[in-house]
Design a protein around this motif. Structure first.
Motif, PDB file in Angstrom:
ATOM      1  N   PHE A 166       0.160 -13.594  -8.408  1.00 41.04           N
ATOM      2  CA  PHE A 166      -1.045 -13.884  -9.184  1.00 41.04           C
ATOM      3  C   PHE A 166      -2.287 -13.283  -8.525  1.00 41.04           C
ATOM      4  O   PHE A 166      -3.156 -12.711  -9.200  1.00 41.04           O
ATOM      5  CB  PHE A 166      -1.224 -15.394  -9.348  1.00 41.04           C
ATOM      6  CG  PHE A 166      -2.516 -15.771 -10.002  1.00 41.04           C
ATOM      7  CD1 PHE A 166      -2.804 -15.370 -11.293  1.00 41.04           C
ATOM      8  CD2 PHE A 166      -3.458 -16.527  -9.311  1.00 41.04           C
ATOM      9  CE1 PHE A 166      -4.018 -15.703 -11.900  1.00 41.04           C
ATOM     10  CE2 PHE A 166      -4.664 -16.872  -9.911  1.00 41.04           C
ATOM     11  CZ  PHE A 166      -4.947 -16.455 -11.203  1.00 41.04           C
ATOM     12  N   ALA A 167      -2.356 -13.368  -7.196  1.00 42.37           N
ATOM     13  CA  ALA A 167      -3.522 -12.846  -6.484  1.00 42.37           C
ATOM     14  C   ALA A 167      -3.692 -11.342  -6.687  1.00 42.37           C
ATOM     15  O   ALA A 167      -4.811 -10.830  -6.645  1.00 42.37           O
ATOM     16  CB  ALA A 167      -3.405 -13.159  -4.991  1.00 42.37           C
ATOM     17  N   LEU A 168      -2.590 -10.642  -6.927  1.00 40.77           N
ATOM     18  CA  LEU A 168      -2.667  -9.200  -7.148  1.00 40.77           C
ATOM     19  C   LEU A 168      -3.103  -8.842  -8.566  1.00 40.77           C
ATOM     20  O   LEU A 168      -3.443  -7.693  -8.835  1.00 40.77           O
ATOM     21  CB  LEU A 168      -1.316  -8.549  -6.836  1.00 40.77           C
ATOM     22  CG  LEU A 168      -0.990  -8.416  -5.348  1.00 40.77           C
ATOM     23  CD1 LEU A 168       0.407  -7.837  -5.164  1.00 40.77           C
ATOM     24  CD2 LEU A 168      -2.021  -7.551  -4.635  1.00 40.77           C
ATOM     25  N   ASP A 169      -3.067  -9.813  -9.461  1.00 46.74           N
ATOM     26  CA  ASP A 169      -3.528  -9.562 -10.842  1.00 46.74           C
ATOM     27  C   ASP A 169      -3.974 -10.882 -11.458  1.00 46.74           C
ATOM     28  O   ASP A 169      -3.249 -11.518 -12.214  1.00 46.74           O
ATOM     29  CB  ASP A 169      -2.414  -8.933 -11.676  1.00 46.74           C
ATOM     30  CG  ASP A 169      -2.894  -8.540 -13.076  1.00 46.74           C
ATOM     31  OD1 ASP A 169      -4.104  -8.698 -13.355  1.00 46.74           O
ATOM     32  OD2 ASP A 169      -2.068  -8.084 -13.893  1.00 46.74           O
ATOM     33  N   VAL A 170      -5.193 -11.276 -11.128  1.00 50.65           N
ATOM     34  CA  VAL A 170      -5.695 -12.568 -11.596  1.00 50.65           C
ATOM     35  C   VAL A 170      -6.001 -12.550 -13.092  1.00 50.65           C
ATOM     36  O   VAL A 170      -6.300 -13.602 -13.668  1.00 50.65           O
ATOM     37  CB  VAL A 170      -6.954 -12.993 -10.807  1.00 50.65           C
ATOM     38  CG1 VAL A 170      -6.616 -13.239  -9.350  1.00 50.65           C
ATOM     39  CG2 VAL A 170      -8.058 -11.948 -10.942  1.00 50.65           C
TER      40      VAL A 170
END
Length: 306
Positions: A166-170
């Motif tokens: 998720f942190a790589l594509d919020v």
């Protein structure tokens, strides 16, 4: 040597039929799942990076024959998570300035492998706790209440993989709606065994609290989790210093605190924690890189010559 001793006599058994084949695969899987310490204790992270893909694909091959093998499912979940973080996501950051296209490709690979790791983690939890996966969405607290200390590694790595993807594509709404589940998995792991892996869940939640400070998180709670990770590791969890430096000191534009934390990470002696030597060296590599970028990361006026 132990792995070879297990594999050799079992190769003949693969010819004897499905049930014996499954038994052989399970025994090989047990041997292979027990080799994680060989990677974790290595003093050459690049060697671990180069060897990991073969090991991970071997694990996946064995899982095709024994889909519910607990050791292999944990190894797949933890292995893909750690490989994506240490050798893809970090490398993407290092490459960003000189080769943005390569950095973007590495982050895409990392995200895909985090999701693969998440899926293996959920499979492992489902194998241990039948019905867990559906119940996690319908009644997460009830599902997690069924987990015991033996599920702590799966809870942690599943949460870490899910949150990292998720942190790589919020902007991914399908992952954004699962943030509560990510957090609950990590908090259940912490509740069951706060000291597991030298405070790993505390480090996760330090980053989580800091990253969600505008949505119910708390920098004060992040600091408390960071301090517990340091205490439980005897000051040897180098990644905790790096995580807190990036999540809190950098966000607050506290250059002195940022550099102090990174230097704390560099002072950790990897030989004092041989079981986590590779992780320490990977964290120290990132600490050096961040220190080298300190001037550009902080909005400070350029120094003027007298």
């Amino acid at each position: 040597m132990r792995f070879l001793e297990a594999v050799f006599p079992l190769c003949l058994a693969l010819l004897a039929g499905c049930s014996i084949k499954r038994m052989a695969v399970d025994r090989i899987g047990n041997a292979l799942a027990g080799t994680a310490g060989v990677y974790a204790s290595d003093d050459d992270p690049d060697l671990v990076r180069d060897a990991s893909p073969f090991a991970l694909k071997t694990i996946e091959g064995l899982l095709q024959e024994s889909p519910a093998h607990p050791g292999l499912l944990l190894s797949a979940c933890s292995g893909f998570t750690q490989y994506a973080h240490a050798f893809l996501q970090d490398e993407a950051d290092y490459a960003e300035a000189s080769d943005p296209a390569r950095a973007a490709a590495l982050r895409l690979r990392a995200r895909k492998l985090y999701l693969r790791a998440r899926n293996y983690g959920l499979r492992g939890l489902e194998a241990a706790l039948p019905g867990f996966r559906d119940q996690l969405r319908a009644a997460p607290d009830a599902a997690l209440a069924r987990a015991g200390r033996e599920q702590v590694p799966l809870l942690y790595y599943t949460a870490a993989a899910w949150a990292s993807a998720f942190a790589l594509d919020v902007s991914d709404s399908s992952l954004a709606v699962d943030q509560t589940l990510m957090e609950k998995l990590a908090r259940r792991a912490l509740a069951l065994d706060p000291a597991w892996d030298a405070g790993a869940a505390h480090e996760f939640l330090a980053a989580w609290e800091a990253g969600h400070a505008q949505a119910g998180g708390s920098v004060a709670r992040a600091r408390a989790h960071f301090q517990e990770a340091v205490r439980l590791s005897g000051g040897l969890r180098a990644s905790a210093y790096v995580t807190f430096a990036e999540a809190v000191a950098l966000e607050a534009q506290d250059r002195a605190g940022f550099e102090a934390l990174l230097n704390d990470a560099l002072r950790v002696d990897p030989d004092r924690d041989p079981g986590r030597r590779t992780a320490i060296l990977v964290a120290q590599r990132r600490a050096r890189w961040l220190l080298g970028r300190s001037r550009e990361l902080f909005n400070e006026p350029e120094e003027t010559k007298p």
